[in-house]
Design a protein around this motif. Structure first.
Motif, short mmCIF file in Angstrom:
data_model
loop_
_atom_site.label_atom_id
_atom_site.label_comp_id
_atom_site.label_asym_id
_atom_site.label_seq_id
_atom_site.Cartn_x
_atom_site.Cartn_y
_atom_site.Cartn_z
N ASP A 42 0.87 -1.43 0.18
CA ASP A 42 -0.15 0.03 -0.04
C ASP A 42 0.88 1.26 0.00
OD1 ASP A 42 -1.68 2.03 0.15
OD2 ASP A 42 -2.76 1.14 1.90
N LEU A 43 0.88 1.99 -1.37
CA LEU A 43 1.92 2.88 -1.13
C LEU A 43 1.70 4.17 -0.39
CD1 LEU A 43 2.40 2.97 -5.05
CD2 LEU A 43 3.93 1.90 -3.33
N THR A 44 0.34 4.27 -0.09
CA THR A 44 -0.44 5.33 0.77
C THR A 44 -1.26 5.00 1.70
OG1 THR A 44 -2.01 5.84 -1.02
CG2 THR A 44 -0.06 7.14 -1.35
N ALA A 45 -0.83 4.54 3.20
CA ALA A 45 -1.76 3.88 4.06
C ALA A 45 -2.78 4.95 4.14
CB ALA A 45 -0.65 3.63 5.14
N ASN A 47 -5.86 6.28 5.85
CA ASN A 47 -6.47 5.94 7.22
C ASN A 47 -6.67 4.42 7.19
OD1 ASN A 47 -7.46 8.33 8.20
ND2 ASN A 47 -9.00 8.55 6.35
N GLY A 48 -5.87 3.54 6.43
CA GLY A 48 -5.82 2.12 6.43
C GLY A 48 -6.85 1.14 5.78
N ASP A 50 -7.38 1.04 2.53
CA ASP A 50 -6.90 -0.13 1.30
C ASP A 50 -5.80 -1.19 2.05
OD1 ASP A 50 -8.05 1.33 -0.66
OD2 ASP A 50 -6.28 2.92 -0.61
N PHE A 67 3.12 2.10 3.30
CA PHE A 67 3.93 3.47 3.52
C PHE A 67 3.18 4.70 3.79
CE2 PHE A 67 6.27 0.77 0.88
CZ PHE A 67 7.70 0.87 1.19
N ASP A 68 3.55 5.51 4.51
CA ASP A 68 2.88 6.95 4.66
C ASP A 68 4.22 7.77 5.43
OD1 ASP A 68 -0.26 7.66 4.10
OD2 ASP A 68 1.15 9.04 4.90
N ALA A 73 -1.24 9.12 9.93
CA ALA A 73 -1.55 7.87 9.13
C ALA A 73 -1.27 6.55 9.56
CB ALA A 73 -1.34 8.39 7.58
N GLY A 108 8.59 7.78 2.86
CA GLY A 108 7.99 7.91 1.54
C GLY A 108 8.10 6.50 0.89
N HIS A 109 7.09 6.58 -0.08
CA HIS A 109 7.03 5.34 -1.09
C HIS A 109 8.08 5.43 -2.11
CE1 HIS A 109 3.49 7.84 -2.55
NE2 HIS A 109 4.52 8.46 -3.14
N GLN A 110 8.64 6.41 -2.28
CA GLN A 110 9.79 6.54 -3.21
C GLN A 110 11.09 5.65 -2.73
OE1 GLN A 110 8.43 9.02 -1.41
NE2 GLN A 110 9.90 10.64 -0.96
N ASN A 126 -3.24 4.93 -3.71
CA ASN A 126 -4.42 5.97 -3.77
C ASN A 126 -3.95 7.34 -3.32
OD1 ASN A 126 -6.99 6.82 -3.19
ND2 ASN A 126 -7.78 5.21 -1.77
N LEU A 137 0.02 17.83 2.70
CA LEU A 137 0.79 16.62 2.81
C LEU A 137 -0.15 15.87 1.66
CD1 LEU A 137 1.02 16.38 6.44
CD2 LEU A 137 2.77 16.91 4.82
C1 LIG Z 1 -5.55 9.58 -0.60
S1 LIG Z 1 -4.78 9.28 1.13
C2 LIG Z 1 -4.59 7.60 1.20
C3 LIG Z 1 -5.92 7.00 1.54
C4 LIG Z 1 -5.59 5.28 1.69
N1 LIG Z 1 -5.11 4.57 1.01
C5 LIG Z 1 -6.66 4.57 2.82
O1 LIG Z 1 -7.26 3.84 2.37
O2 LIG Z 1 -7.15 5.51 3.38
C6 LIG Z 1 -2.82 9.73 0.30
C7 LIG Z 1 -2.01 9.50 1.51
O3 LIG Z 1 -0.60 9.60 0.73
C8 LIG Z 1 0.07 9.90 1.82
N2 LIG Z 1 1.60 10.43 1.11
C9 LIG Z 1 1.81 11.68 0.43
N3 LIG Z 1 3.25 11.54 -0.10
C10 LIG Z 1 3.50 10.39 0.18
C11 LIG Z 1 4.84 9.50 0.10
N4 LIG Z 1 5.78 10.37 -0.77
N5 LIG Z 1 4.85 8.51 0.44
C12 LIG Z 1 4.01 7.65 1.15
N6 LIG Z 1 2.75 8.35 1.32
C13 LIG Z 1 2.65 9.42 1.10
C14 LIG Z 1 -0.46 11.04 2.53
O4 LIG Z 1 0.13 11.31 3.94
C15 LIG Z 1 -1.71 10.55 2.62
O5 LIG Z 1 -2.02 9.87 3.70
#
Ligand SMILES: C[S@@+](CC[C@H](N)C(=O)[O-])C[C@H]1O[C@@H](n2cnc3c(N)ncnc32)[C@H](O)[C@@H]1O
Length: 214
Positions: A42-45, A47-48, A50, A67-68, A73, A108-110, A126, A137
């Motif tokens: 999960d590249l963007t955790a 609220n969890g 996904d 990751f977040d 988050a 960061g997911h990078q 997401n 953010l």
């Molecule tokens: C749309 S939300 C994700 C929703 C999430 N998948 C869920 O099920 O609730 C986008 C998330 O990406 C995170 N984010 C922004 N840049 C990021 C990065 N470089 N690496 C990881 N997470 C990142 C933000 O902090 C934010 O929590």
């Protein structure tokens, strides 16, 4: 005699469709390729939500890396996973992760390459900002592209990445364009890319799904 007016529409007309909810479609398309022992991202955790969806498809030998960049988050994801009976681990930064189970990464997911120890069966990104969170953010084109380029060689044959793209917020249109350009340029011999768009709603999110060919 007039027929009585009903307060609620009949079941068949009730607005229950999930066709326009691209996150649901993303999850369904990922579920098709997840084995219990798979490695998932999960590249963007956030609220969890996904992460929980992915965790529910894993067996004891599977691994989920979430990751977040926001600690809040990571904490929200930990709470959601724990409430569902999973035991997420918070991990140290930039070390290869061999253990199975749900691992929460405040980074960061990078930098995903620093953590991966094998091929990835399914990943979700997401993008955008956390609903109800700090709209500064957001995911950004530059780091999202870094993550994608780290992921392509790590996606296993038959593996899929689902990206939910949000236009409209500052930086959102640029990120959508950059991600679409990146995915459109993937070699057709190695990848299939599909795009799903809610066609009758402006500024609706869209879905890109990339599958690595066998
Ligand atoms: C749309 S939300 C994700 C929703 C999430 N998948 C869920 O099920 O609730 C986008 C998330 O990406 C995170 N984010 C922004 N840049 C990021 C990065 N470089 N690496 C990881 N997470 C990142 C933000 O902090 C934010 O929590």
């Amino acid at each position: 005699m007039r027929s009585p007016r009903t307060a609620t529409p009949p079941e068949s007309l009730a607005p229950r469709s999930s066709l326009g909810r691209v996150v649901v479609l993303a999850q369904r398309l990922l579920a098709e390729v997840i084995r219990p022992d798979a490695r998932l991202l999960d590249l963007t955790a956030g609220n969890g939500c996904d992460s929980l969806f992915l965790a529910r498809h894993l067996g004891p030998d599977g691994q989920l890396l979430s990751f977040d960049i926001q600690l809040s988050a990571i904490e929200a994801t930990a709470v959601r996973l724990a409430a569902a009976g999973f035991l997420p681990r918070r991990v140290a930064t930039r070390v290869p992760l061999h253990e199975p189970g749900c691992q929460l990464i405040h980074d960061g997911h990078q930098f995903l390459d620093a953590y991966l120890t094998g091929p990835v069966a399914a990943a979700i990104g997401n993008l955008g900002y956390l609903p109800g969170g700090d709209k500064q953010l957001i995911t950004r084109a530059e780091t999202t592209l870094e993550a994608l380029r780290a992921l392509w060689p790590r996606l296993e044959a038959g593996g899929r990445l689902a990206l939910v793209l949000y236009p409209g917020h500052p930086g959102g249109d640029e990120e959508c364009a950059a991600v679409e350009w990146e995915c459109a340029g993937l070699p057709a011999a190695a990848f299939d890319v599909i795009r799903l768009q809610v066609y009758n709603r402006r500024r609706a999110p869209s879905l890109l799904v990339v599958e690595r060919r066998l």
